[in-house]
Write an enzyme that holds these catalytic residues in place. Structure first.
Site, PDB file in Angstrom:
ATOM      1  N   THR A 175      39.013  42.434  34.551  1.00 38.25           N
ATOM      2  CA  THR A 175      39.020  42.673  35.990  1.00 38.25           C
ATOM      3  C   THR A 175      40.290  43.430  36.366  1.00 38.25           C
ATOM      4  O   THR A 175      41.312  43.268  35.714  1.00 38.25           O
ATOM      5  CB  THR A 175      39.007  41.287  36.661  1.00 38.25           C
ATOM      6  N   ARG A 203      25.021  36.027  39.236  1.00 33.57           N
ATOM      7  CA  ARG A 203      26.271  35.245  39.219  1.00 33.57           C
ATOM      8  C   ARG A 203      27.392  36.040  39.910  1.00 33.57           C
ATOM      9  O   ARG A 203      27.568  37.228  39.687  1.00 33.57           O
ATOM     10  CB  ARG A 203      26.654  34.935  37.778  1.00 33.57           C
ATOM     11  N   GLY A 205      31.588  35.968  40.761  1.00 34.82           N
ATOM     12  CA  GLY A 205      32.854  35.333  40.394  1.00 34.82           C
ATOM     13  C   GLY A 205      33.795  35.190  41.577  1.00 34.82           C
ATOM     14  O   GLY A 205      33.397  35.298  42.736  1.00 34.82           O
ATOM     15  N   ASP A 206      35.056  34.957  41.250  1.00 36.49           N
ATOM     16  CA  ASP A 206      36.064  34.733  42.293  1.00 36.49           C
ATOM     17  C   ASP A 206      36.555  36.029  42.937  1.00 36.49           C
ATOM     18  O   ASP A 206      37.016  36.028  44.083  1.00 36.49           O
ATOM     19  CB  ASP A 206      37.285  34.021  41.697  1.00 36.49           C
ATOM     20  N   THR A 226      42.823  37.260  38.231  1.00 35.11           N
ATOM     21  CA  THR A 226      41.929  37.544  37.109  1.00 35.11           C
ATOM     22  C   THR A 226      41.879  36.303  36.233  1.00 35.11           C
ATOM     23  O   THR A 226      42.892  35.671  35.983  1.00 35.11           O
ATOM     24  CB  THR A 226      42.398  38.745  36.268  1.00 35.11           C
ATOM     25  N   GLY A 227      40.681  35.960  35.796  1.00 40.71           N
ATOM     26  CA  GLY A 227      40.557  34.768  34.964  1.00 40.71           C
ATOM     27  C   GLY A 227      39.165  34.209  35.048  1.00 40.71           C
ATOM     28  O   GLY A 227      38.235  34.894  35.502  1.00 40.71           O
ATOM     29  N   GLY A 229      36.403  32.910  36.545  1.00 40.49           N
ATOM     30  CA  GLY A 229      36.043  32.924  37.957  1.00 40.49           C
ATOM     31  C   GLY A 229      35.606  31.595  38.544  1.00 40.49           C
ATOM     32  O   GLY A 229      36.005  31.237  39.657  1.00 40.49           O
TER      33      GLY A 229
HETATM   34  N1  ASP Z   1      37.564  36.658  37.441  1.00 34.83           N
HETATM   35  C1  ASP Z   1      36.509  37.503  36.943  1.00 34.83           C
HETATM   36  C2  ASP Z   1      35.185  36.798  37.105  1.00 34.83           C
HETATM   37  O1  ASP Z   1      35.103  35.626  36.797  1.00 34.83           O
HETATM   38  C3  ASP Z   1      36.658  37.878  35.513  1.00 34.83           C
HETATM   39  C4  ASP Z   1      37.979  38.496  35.129  1.00 34.83           C
HETATM   40  O2  ASP Z   1      39.005  38.206  35.735  1.00 34.83           O
HETATM   41  O3  ASP Z   1      38.001  39.307  34.179  1.00 34.83           O
HETATM   42  O4  ASP Z   1      34.233  37.450  37.480  1.00 34.83           O
END
Ligand code: ASP
Length: 308
Positions: A175, A203, A205-206, A226-227, A229
């Site tokens: 991300t 789906r 994410g965050d 980023t992480g 989600g």
């Molecule tokens: N946070 C993002 C998600 O869960 C993924 C990422 O940070 O790479 O969609």
């Protein structure tokens, strides 16, 4: 007045041992390019909002990152992209989820913020707006990437949803996001992502959720996460950091430590974020092995880093 920008290209198990010098150079170059594009806007007295949008667009256009070109494949072999942008000066925000064929989802989020009465639009409705606003659309081929395809095939075989971050064999993570504070003291944040490889269709994410993966408030800070989600949504990470500063008077550094290194760790929420406060202080905490990240400030500081 101090001004500055910080960006990320994803956090995860990014090991020096699984990186070639050539790859490292490519990532560093892409991060520095996006950083300089954003900072040049601030340097010309441009707005934090323009700076974060431009930096994120540059990362979306780079196939090394999981956003725009280079977005991962979902369970149906499609790209469903999420993005958000927030203006800390008036708490206005725009977000999109599950969009396909939009070259720069972050700019669609901004159009929704500035030209509609809505905040968050998903799927075909968001794509309708992209057309109505004359944003550039691209074919499925534009978004196709052989590495991402193989990544998806592997996760299909394994029958799991792979977080970009956790497969140590993967050389591409992430991300993308940016936060900035401009010369007027206005803050802004933006985040854009393809989500997780083999994620179930639909789906979200965050990243596009205001308060979870993206948040900006002139009173406190601007955050882009980023992480993993699902965990970042449940921990309401970005707003939590702002709230600790607003209601408990924590500094940016203390608030980041509390949420990224304590709260998320207990919940096993792997990842990190970039953050900037109204005085231009920058933090880039992560609890994973690494995070593609960079910062540049009017005080003359410039950092581009990947590992711990
Ligand atoms: N946070 C993002 C998600 O869960 C993924 C990422 O940070 O790479 O969609």
């Amino acid at each position: 007045m101090n001004y500055g920008i910080a960006i990320h290209g994803g956090a995860g198990t990014i090991l020096r041992s699984s990186m070639t010098a050539e790859k490292e150079e490519q990532y560093t170059h892409a991060l520095r390019t996006a950083l300089h594009i954003g900072f040049a806007i601030l340097d010309k007295k441009g707005s934090a909002l323009d700076a974060v949008e431009a930096a994120v667009r540059s990362l979306e256009d780079c196939p090394l990152f999981n956003a725009g070109k280079g977005a991962v494949f979902n369970s149906e072999g499609k790209h469903e992209m999420d993005a958000a942008i927030m203006d800390g000066s008036d708490l206005c925000a725009g977000a999109v989820s599950l969009v396909q064929n939009v070259k720069n989802p972050v700019s669609l989020a901004r159009k929704i913020m500035e030209n509609t009465s809505h905040v968050f639009i998903s799927g075909p409705g968001a794509e309708q707006y992209a057309q109505a606003f004359g944003l550039r659309l691209e074919t499925d081929e534009y978004f196709h990437d052989d590495f991402r395809w193989e990544q998806w095939q592997k996760s299909l075989l394994a029958g799991k949803t792979i977080l970009d971050h956790t497969d140590t064999n993967d050389k591409k993570f992430g991300t993308v996001g940016a936060v900035a504070c401009d010369a007027l003291g206005n803050l802004a944040a933006a985040t854009s992502t393809g989500g997780m490889t083999n994620k179930h269709t639909g789906r979200i994410g965050d990243s596009p959720m205001i308060g979870a993966g993206t948040y900006a408030n002139n009173k406190t800070c601007a955050i882009s996460c980023t992480g993993h989600g699902e965990l970042f949504i449940r921990a309401v990470v970005a707003h939590d950091i702002s709230a600790l500063m607003e209601y408990k008077n924590l500094t940016l550094s203390e608030a980041c430590e509390e949420v990224v290194m304590k709260k998320l760790v207990v919940m096993e929420g792997e990842g990190g974020l970039v953050a900037i406060d109204k005085n231009g202080n920058i933090e880039m905490p992560f609890n994973s092995e690494g995070m593609y990240r960079a910062l540049k400030s009017s005080a003359g500081k410039e950092v581009v880093a990947i590992y711990k």
